[in-house]
Write a protein that holds these residues in place. Structure first.
Motif, PDB file in Angstrom:
ATOM      1  N   LEU A   1      -2.392 -51.832 -52.793  1.00  0.00           N
ATOM      2  CA  LEU A   1      -3.642 -51.249 -53.296  1.00  0.00           C
ATOM      3  C   LEU A   1      -4.135 -51.926 -54.572  1.00  0.00           C
ATOM      4  CD1 LEU A   1      -2.691 -47.486 -52.811  1.00  0.00           C
ATOM      5  CD2 LEU A   1      -4.078 -48.914 -51.292  1.00  0.00           C
ATOM      6  N   LEU A   2      -3.204 -52.451 -55.363  1.00  0.00           N
ATOM      7  CA  LEU A   2      -3.568 -53.079 -56.634  1.00  0.00           C
ATOM      8  C   LEU A   2      -3.407 -54.589 -56.531  1.00  0.00           C
ATOM      9  CD1 LEU A   2      -1.698 -50.715 -59.118  1.00  0.00           C
ATOM     10  CD2 LEU A   2      -4.127 -50.685 -58.539  1.00  0.00           C
ATOM     11  N   PRO A   3      -4.473 -55.338 -56.732  1.00  0.00           N
ATOM     12  CA  PRO A   3      -4.376 -56.793 -56.568  1.00  0.00           C
ATOM     13  C   PRO A   3      -3.521 -57.486 -57.623  1.00  0.00           C
ATOM     14  CG  PRO A   3      -6.534 -56.179 -57.387  1.00  0.00           C
ATOM     15  CD  PRO A   3      -5.824 -54.905 -57.060  1.00  0.00           C
ATOM     16  N   ILE A   4      -3.179 -56.802 -58.714  1.00  0.00           N
ATOM     17  CA  ILE A   4      -2.391 -57.459 -59.759  1.00  0.00           C
ATOM     18  C   ILE A   4      -0.888 -57.359 -59.501  1.00  0.00           C
ATOM     19  CG2 ILE A   4      -4.148 -57.128 -61.512  1.00  0.00           C
ATOM     20  CD1 ILE A   4      -2.422 -54.784 -62.590  1.00  0.00           C
ATOM     21  N   MET A   5      -0.509 -56.622 -58.468  1.00  0.00           N
ATOM     22  CA  MET A   5       0.914 -56.413 -58.203  1.00  0.00           C
ATOM     23  C   MET A   5       1.246 -56.964 -56.820  1.00  0.00           C
ATOM     24  SD  MET A   5       2.745 -52.840 -58.733  1.00  0.00           S
ATOM     25  CE  MET A   5       4.288 -52.461 -58.009  1.00  0.00           C
ATOM     26  N   PRO A   6       2.273 -57.791 -56.714  1.00  0.00           N
ATOM     27  CA  PRO A   6       2.597 -58.358 -55.406  1.00  0.00           C
ATOM     28  C   PRO A   6       3.179 -57.307 -54.467  1.00  0.00           C
ATOM     29  CG  PRO A   6       4.266 -58.964 -56.989  1.00  0.00           C
ATOM     30  CD  PRO A   6       3.181 -58.243 -57.752  1.00  0.00           C
ATOM     31  N   THR A   7       2.961 -57.483 -53.182  1.00  0.00           N
ATOM     32  CA  THR A   7       3.465 -56.553 -52.185  1.00  0.00           C
ATOM     33  C   THR A   7       4.709 -57.106 -51.493  1.00  0.00           C
ATOM     34  OG1 THR A   7       1.240 -55.744 -51.777  1.00  0.00           O
ATOM     35  CG2 THR A   7       2.851 -55.322 -50.060  1.00  0.00           C
ATOM     36  N   VAL A   8       4.634 -58.338 -51.047  1.00  0.00           N
ATOM     37  CA  VAL A   8       5.667 -58.920 -50.189  1.00  0.00           C
ATOM     38  C   VAL A   8       7.065 -58.876 -50.805  1.00  0.00           C
ATOM     39  CG1 VAL A   8       6.401 -61.026 -49.007  1.00  0.00           C
ATOM     40  CG2 VAL A   8       4.018 -60.319 -48.920  1.00  0.00           C
ATOM     41  N   PRO A   9       7.253 -59.262 -52.078  1.00  0.00           N
ATOM     42  CA  PRO A   9       8.620 -59.209 -52.605  1.00  0.00           C
ATOM     43  C   PRO A   9       9.217 -57.806 -52.570  1.00  0.00           C
ATOM     44  CG  PRO A   9       7.219 -60.472 -54.079  1.00  0.00           C
ATOM     45  CD  PRO A   9       6.325 -59.844 -53.044  1.00  0.00           C
ATOM     46  N   PHE A  10       8.409 -56.799 -52.850  1.00  0.00           N
ATOM     47  CA  PHE A  10       8.911 -55.429 -52.837  1.00  0.00           C
ATOM     48  C   PHE A  10       9.230 -54.958 -51.420  1.00  0.00           C
ATOM     49  CE2 PHE A  10       6.502 -55.305 -56.917  1.00  0.00           C
ATOM     50  CZ  PHE A  10       7.596 -55.104 -57.747  1.00  0.00           C
ATOM     51  N   VAL A  11       8.412 -55.352 -50.464  1.00  0.00           N
ATOM     52  CA  VAL A  11       8.674 -54.985 -49.070  1.00  0.00           C
ATOM     53  C   VAL A  11       9.955 -55.668 -48.583  1.00  0.00           C
ATOM     54  CG1 VAL A  11       7.798 -55.196 -46.711  1.00  0.00           C
ATOM     55  CG2 VAL A  11       6.266 -54.467 -48.530  1.00  0.00           C
ATOM     56  N   LEU A  12      10.148 -56.931 -48.963  1.00  0.00           N
ATOM     57  CA  LEU A  12      11.374 -57.632 -48.570  1.00  0.00           C
ATOM     58  C   LEU A  12      12.603 -56.994 -49.221  1.00  0.00           C
ATOM     59  CD1 LEU A  12      10.186 -61.356 -48.704  1.00  0.00           C
ATOM     60  CD2 LEU A  12      10.552 -59.925 -46.672  1.00  0.00           C
TER      61      LEU A  12
ATOM     62  N   LYS B   1       1.475 -66.724 -48.495  1.00  0.00           N
ATOM     63  CA  LYS B   1       1.577 -67.363 -49.805  1.00  0.00           C
ATOM     64  C   LYS B   1       0.199 -67.498 -50.448  1.00  0.00           C
ATOM     65  CE  LYS B   1       4.467 -70.795 -50.469  1.00  0.00           C
ATOM     66  NZ  LYS B   1       5.244 -72.039 -50.316  1.00  0.00           N
ATOM     67  N   ILE B   2      -0.775 -67.984 -49.677  1.00  0.00           N
ATOM     68  CA  ILE B   2      -2.133 -68.157 -50.206  1.00  0.00           C
ATOM     69  C   ILE B   2      -2.710 -66.816 -50.636  1.00  0.00           C
ATOM     70  CG2 ILE B   2      -4.504 -68.774 -49.575  1.00  0.00           C
ATOM     71  CD1 ILE B   2      -3.247 -71.008 -47.819  1.00  0.00           C
ATOM     72  N   TRP B   3      -2.550 -65.802 -49.800  1.00  0.00           N
ATOM     73  CA  TRP B   3      -3.081 -64.474 -50.097  1.00  0.00           C
ATOM     74  C   TRP B   3      -2.434 -63.918 -51.366  1.00  0.00           C
ATOM     75  CZ3 TRP B   3      -7.236 -61.962 -49.074  1.00  0.00           C
ATOM     76  CH2 TRP B   3      -7.300 -60.591 -49.250  1.00  0.00           C
TER      77      TRP B   3
ATOM     78  N   ILE C   1      -0.959 -65.555 -53.911  1.00  0.00           N
ATOM     79  CA  ILE C   1      -1.381 -66.313 -55.094  1.00  0.00           C
ATOM     80  C   ILE C   1      -2.815 -65.975 -55.466  1.00  0.00           C
ATOM     81  CG2 ILE C   1      -1.894 -68.643 -55.931  1.00  0.00           C
ATOM     82  CD1 ILE C   1       0.606 -69.534 -54.290  1.00  0.00           C
ATOM     83  N   LEU C   2      -3.685 -65.910 -54.474  1.00  0.00           N
ATOM     84  CA  LEU C   2      -5.084 -65.589 -54.724  1.00  0.00           C
ATOM     85  C   LEU C   2      -5.229 -64.205 -55.357  1.00  0.00           C
ATOM     86  CD1 LEU C   2      -8.082 -66.444 -54.279  1.00  0.00           C
ATOM     87  CD2 LEU C   2      -7.955 -65.202 -52.132  1.00  0.00           C
ATOM     88  N   MET C   3      -4.565 -63.217 -54.790  1.00  0.00           N
ATOM     89  CA  MET C   3      -4.702 -61.850 -55.297  1.00  0.00           C
ATOM     90  C   MET C   3      -4.104 -61.703 -56.698  1.00  0.00           C
ATOM     91  SD  MET C   3      -6.542 -60.388 -53.160  1.00  0.00           S
ATOM     92  CE  MET C   3      -6.497 -58.709 -53.708  1.00  0.00           C
ATOM     93  N   MET C   4      -2.940 -62.319 -56.930  1.00  0.00           N
ATOM     94  CA  MET C   4      -2.345 -62.213 -58.269  1.00  0.00           C
ATOM     95  C   MET C   4      -3.197 -62.933 -59.306  1.00  0.00           C
ATOM     96  SD  MET C   4       1.786 -62.298 -58.041  1.00  0.00           S
ATOM     97  CE  MET C   4       1.938 -63.817 -57.133  1.00  0.00           C
ATOM     98  N   THR C   5      -3.702 -64.104 -58.958  1.00  0.00           N
ATOM     99  CA  THR C   5      -4.485 -64.886 -59.918  1.00  0.00           C
ATOM    100  C   THR C   5      -5.824 -64.221 -60.207  1.00  0.00           C
ATOM    101  OG1 THR C   5      -3.415 -66.900 -59.158  1.00  0.00           O
ATOM    102  CG2 THR C   5      -5.459 -67.159 -60.385  1.00  0.00           C
ATOM    103  N   VAL C   6      -6.552 -63.863 -59.175  1.00  0.00           N
ATOM    104  CA  VAL C   6      -7.867 -63.236 -59.370  1.00  0.00           C
ATOM    105  C   VAL C   6      -7.714 -61.846 -59.980  1.00  0.00           C
ATOM    106  CG1 VAL C   6      -9.913 -62.358 -58.180  1.00  0.00           C
ATOM    107  CG2 VAL C   6      -8.974 -64.591 -57.568  1.00  0.00           C
TER     108      VAL C   6
END
Length: 133
Positions: free
Chosen positions: A20-31, A72-74, A76-81
């Motif tokens: 829900l929050l673009p500043i926080m990554p999702t994938v590492p937490f799901v893994l 990976k692209i998604w 990086i894009l979400m964390m950066t933007v």
């Protein structure tokens, strides 16, 4: 409830917040959640592996220790933007904003360093096995 189940629930909650929050990554937490549930709850681990959105990422990581290029692209894009906009809007100018941006860039570097899954081959299973007579 054992520690692995507790950590699995915690990381899964952080993963959903990250969705829900673009500043926080999702994938590492799901893994991380999948890894914890693999040790504590086969039922939850199976549910995560079969999840429509996160299942392919979890299965790729468990089988190949890789992340898809799209993911990976998604990420990086979400964390950066998201991180850049949030820093610009909410963090005071000066050293603090540079530190916060540095943390987001460090996250980008970590994602870039993850091994990328090989592209999927076109065609169905057994396509490579076909030989000319």
């Amino acid at each position: 409830m054992n520690i692995w189940t507790f950590l699995g629930i915690l990381f899964l909650a952080l993963g959903f917040i990250g969705a829900l929050l673009p500043i926080m990554p999702t994938v590492p937490f799901v893994l991380l959640a999948a890894a914890c549930f693999a040790k504590s709850s086969p039922k939850m681990h199976r549910w995560m592996r079969q999840h429509r959105k996160y299942g392919p990422t979890i299965r790729n990581w468990e089988r190949e220790r890789c992340v898809s290029r799209k993911m990976k692209i998604w990420s990086i894009l979400m964390m950066t933007v998201g991180g850049g906009i949030s820093t610009w809007l909410f963090v005071p100018r000066g050293w603090m904003s540079r530190v916060v941006l540095g943390v987001f860039l460090l996250g980008d570097i970590v994602v870039m360093m993850l091994r990328e899954c090989p592209p999927e081959k076109k065609g169905g299973p057994g396509e490579d096995e076909k030989q000319c007579p």
